[in-house]
Scaffold this active site. Structure first.
Site, PDB file in Angstrom:
ATOM      1  N   THR A 323       0.786  -1.269   0.069  1.00  0.00           N
ATOM      2  CA  THR A 323      -0.013   0.058   0.038  1.00  0.00           C
ATOM      3  C   THR A 323       0.881   1.324  -0.088  1.00  0.00           C
ATOM      4  O   THR A 323       2.165   1.094   0.610  1.00  0.00           O
ATOM      5  CB  THR A 323      -0.921  -0.126   1.369  1.00  0.00           C
ATOM      6  N   GLU A 324       0.353   2.384  -0.567  1.00  0.00           N
ATOM      7  CA  GLU A 324       1.116   3.529  -0.536  1.00  0.00           C
ATOM      8  C   GLU A 324       1.491   4.349   0.784  1.00  0.00           C
ATOM      9  O   GLU A 324       2.310   4.918   0.947  1.00  0.00           O
ATOM     10  CB  GLU A 324       0.321   4.759  -1.701  1.00  0.00           C
ATOM     11  N   ALA A 325       0.542   3.671   1.693  1.00  0.00           N
ATOM     12  CA  ALA A 325       0.879   3.999   3.180  1.00  0.00           C
ATOM     13  C   ALA A 325       2.008   3.514   3.669  1.00  0.00           C
ATOM     14  O   ALA A 325       2.455   3.853   4.808  1.00  0.00           O
ATOM     15  CB  ALA A 325      -0.234   3.803   4.098  1.00  0.00           C
TER      16      ALA A 325
END
Length: 654
Positions: A323-325
């Site tokens: 995930t980009e997080a």
């Protein structure tokens, strides 16, 4: 003696001045310093101060109903907002749309990386992210309304190449969040789902002479946090606020989940199987694009279903979901926990994940789409009267090696049913997604074509491929009529040559044996040899080349068959429905050149797709090979028979 930095939320918020630039952490509904947002809102409502703040944030941080940054909507509190996502603070978005505040909608990864630029005292960030989209100053510069006039995005040229330069905005106040802090402010994040940009945000504010306020759930003894567990050192933190448990939830839907925090690992074999709805149909079809041993990012909405399908088909061990997080590996979470992962391999900072994404680290991404036009442009940021924002969409879609956009064909009330392996549209959606021109360009189809980026558009009833001629209809679901169910609900005419049926396994409520497809375990079954005619028939109908590894696997299968024949062979290859990324044509032609040199007497192939024939001819001709690519099977076989009559095959063998 070290200063005790623990104070109340009200005391910390009292340090904020009119006109300050404030940044806050949080990703969707996770890791939000809710106590600080609440205290800021309370101070303003009670006293009218501080006023005219600038809010800078990466992903949306709220529940879309007034929590998180949604608390900051009161008239006069904000003067300007620089954010990747406005959808989670709808009243702030409304103020921007009504020209009551200044606003910029920039890519999430850009804002995340700008924190580091601020921390290092740099003027801004050079990147190609945002070129040819609404963020490009030639198309608006990311400004969300007419009262926002200052340009903070500039187009520059370096060594003949276009780049964007994003101006860094100095930060006065940083809201960050952790689990524990000691009295000196040393901060750990042991029970947090993500680490995000806390360190970079703290450095950015501290080096600008600003203040850093950290929200935690508890204070621990001085020096009790191990050095490697300190994620933000106390030297960067001015104030520590202990929040009430309700304002320090892991996310708005979960008080605490030890598996999401990485404290424990849990069995995931019991993941609930999705019902065979349009969402699962989309996820199943998109799953056929998964790159074995590749790194993948999945967006919110329809793409989330890929994680469930991958688990059901036992594909998960062969891909790395991210995930980009900052989550790497494991099972991606959804709903209020979106951005986190159960049993993650590791959690890295958000800005570092975007470094990896921007540099081309993603083998594939699957993202949602709100609108799409005939040139392949996609809009997810502003549509239907709503300012939603781009989030990380631009970073991810522009830099992934393959992009799959996924979503229902129409929106708002769509009802479908699968019967006997066929799809029926019981009720059409009220809103069209395939429009004459997107309202805002969040992804540029022509720019993707310039860079040779493979792009697919997957819906429950059909699949489109992006070509230089625009969107081409390449697959149609069984039971779907092209005129009635597809063209009648589009505002443009796609390229239509010879679309093939979508894989029928997608529409049967049973395992698809996807793993065998992705690992090419059944590839040998596509090859047969006729000893009497010395003919090798290769049936690549519906097969796709996802990576160089697929070409290597095919070469091995073909070479094995030729060696088993014990002599040079004549070959006929069926390329109907065959798909290959444009950047792999040369590698495919190299394989054919090798086989011609060592194993083939002659080879011919056929494909109903004129575009595929053209691309194959170009690739083969570059290597000095006679293409011999026909439209129909009969023509390919007739060519071989003609060669046999001329005796050229015998001569070639001699």
């Amino acid at each position: 003696m070290k200063k005790n930095k623990v104070i109340s939320a009200d005391e910390a918020i009292a340090l904020i001045r009119d006109g300050d630039v404030v940044t806050t952490t949080g990703f969707v509904q996770s890791c939000i310093p809710e106590a600080l947002h609440a205290a800021l809102e309370k101070r303003f409502v009670d006293s009218g101060a501080p006023r005219d703040l600038t809010l800078i944030m990466t992903a949306g941080a709220g529940d879309s109903k007034g929590l998180g940054t949604g608390r900051l909507h009161h008239d006069g509190l904000l003067r300007r907002v620089i954010a990747a996502n406005f959808g989670r603070m709808p009243k702030v978005a409304q103020a921007a749309q009504e020209n009551k505040i200044l606003g910029y909608n920039l890519p999430q990864g850009v804002i995340s990386q700008l924190y580091r630029a601020c921390a290092a005292g740099q003027p801004g960030l050079f990147t190609k992210v945002g070129l040819k989209t609404y963020v490009d100053p030639r198309h608006g510069g990311g400004r969300v309304n007419t009262v926002t006039r200052d340009e903070i995005v500039k187009l520059v040229e370096v060594d003949g190449e276009e780049w964007l330069f994003y101006t860094a905005t100095k930060i006065d106040v940083a809201f960050i969040r952790g689990t524990s802090a000691d009295p000196s402010g040393n901060l750990c994040m042991a029970k947090e789902a993500l680490t995000l940009d806390n360190l970079a945000q703290a450095m950015a504010a501290r080096n600008n002479g600003g203040i850093v306020i950290a929200q935690v759930e508890r204070i621990v003894e001085q020096g009790s946090i191990k050095p490697k567990d300190v994620r933000v050192p106390g030297m960067l933190i001015d104030c520590v606020v202990v929040a009430e448990p309700e304002q320090h939830r892991m996310n708005y839907g979960v008080m605490h989940d030890a598996a999401l925090a990485g404290e424990i690992r849990v069995p995931v074999t019991g993941i609930k199987k999705m019902s065979l709805s349009e969402r699962k149909i989309i996820a199943r079809r998109a799953s056929f694009e998964l790159p074995p041993n590749g790194v993948v990012n999945l967006g919110v909405g329809a793409p989330e279903g890929i994680s469930s399908v991958a688990a059901e088909e036992q594909v998960t061990p062969f891909i790395t979901l991210t995930t980009e997080a900052g989550a790497v590996g494991g099972v991606l979470a959804s709903g209020s926990s979106f951005g986190a992962a159960t049993n993650a391999d590791c959690i890295i900072d958000q800005n570092q994940m975007f470094d990896f994404y921007d540099g081309g680290g993603l083998d594939m991404t699957c993202l949602g789409m709100a609108e799409c036009d005939g040139a392949g442009n996609v809009n997810t940021s502003r549509f239907g009267g709503r300012l939603n924002g781009c989030g990380g969409f631009i970073n991810i879609s522009q830099n992934a090696r393959k992009v799959v956009f996924a979503g229902t064909f129409t929106a708002g009330g769509l009802v479908t049913k699968v019967e006997d392996g066929r799809l029926r549209i019981l009720q059409e959606g009220r809103q069209r997604k395939f429009v004459a021109q997107v309202e805002q360009n969040t992804f540029s189809g022509p720019f993707a074509q310039e860079r040779g980026q493979p792009v697919l558009y997957v819906t429950e009833r059909c699949v489109f491929n992006l070509t230089k001629r625009g969107l081409e209809l390449i697959e149609v679901a069984p039971g779907i009529d092209i005129g009635r169910d597809i063209l009648a609900h589009m505002d443009f005419m796609p390229v239509i040559e010879n679309p093939i049926p979508m894989d029928r396994r997608i529409f049967r409520d049973e395992p698809m044996e996807l793993l065998a497809d992705l690992l090419n375990l059944n590839l040998a079954e596509r090859v047969s040899y006729d000893k009497d005619r010395n003919l090798l028939f290769v049936n690549l109908e519906g097969w796709q080349v996802r990576s160089k590894g697929d070409i290597d696997a095919l070469r091995q299968v073909l070479e094995t068959a030729c060696l088993k024949a014990g002599q040079r062979v004549n070959s006929v290859v069926n390329h109907d429905g065959f798909r290959i990324s444009e950047n792999l044509y040369d590698a495919y032609a190299e394989m054919i050149e090798y086989l011609c040199a060592y194993h083939y007497l002659t080879t011919t192939r056929y494909a109903t797709s004129a575009f595929l024939r053209l691309k194959m001819q170009e690739a083969l001709s570059k290597r000095g090979l006679a293409p011999h690519i026909f439209e129909r099977k009969e023509e390919a076989h007739a060519y071989l028979e003609q060669e046999e009559r001329r005796g050229s095959l015998t001569a070639s063998a001699a």
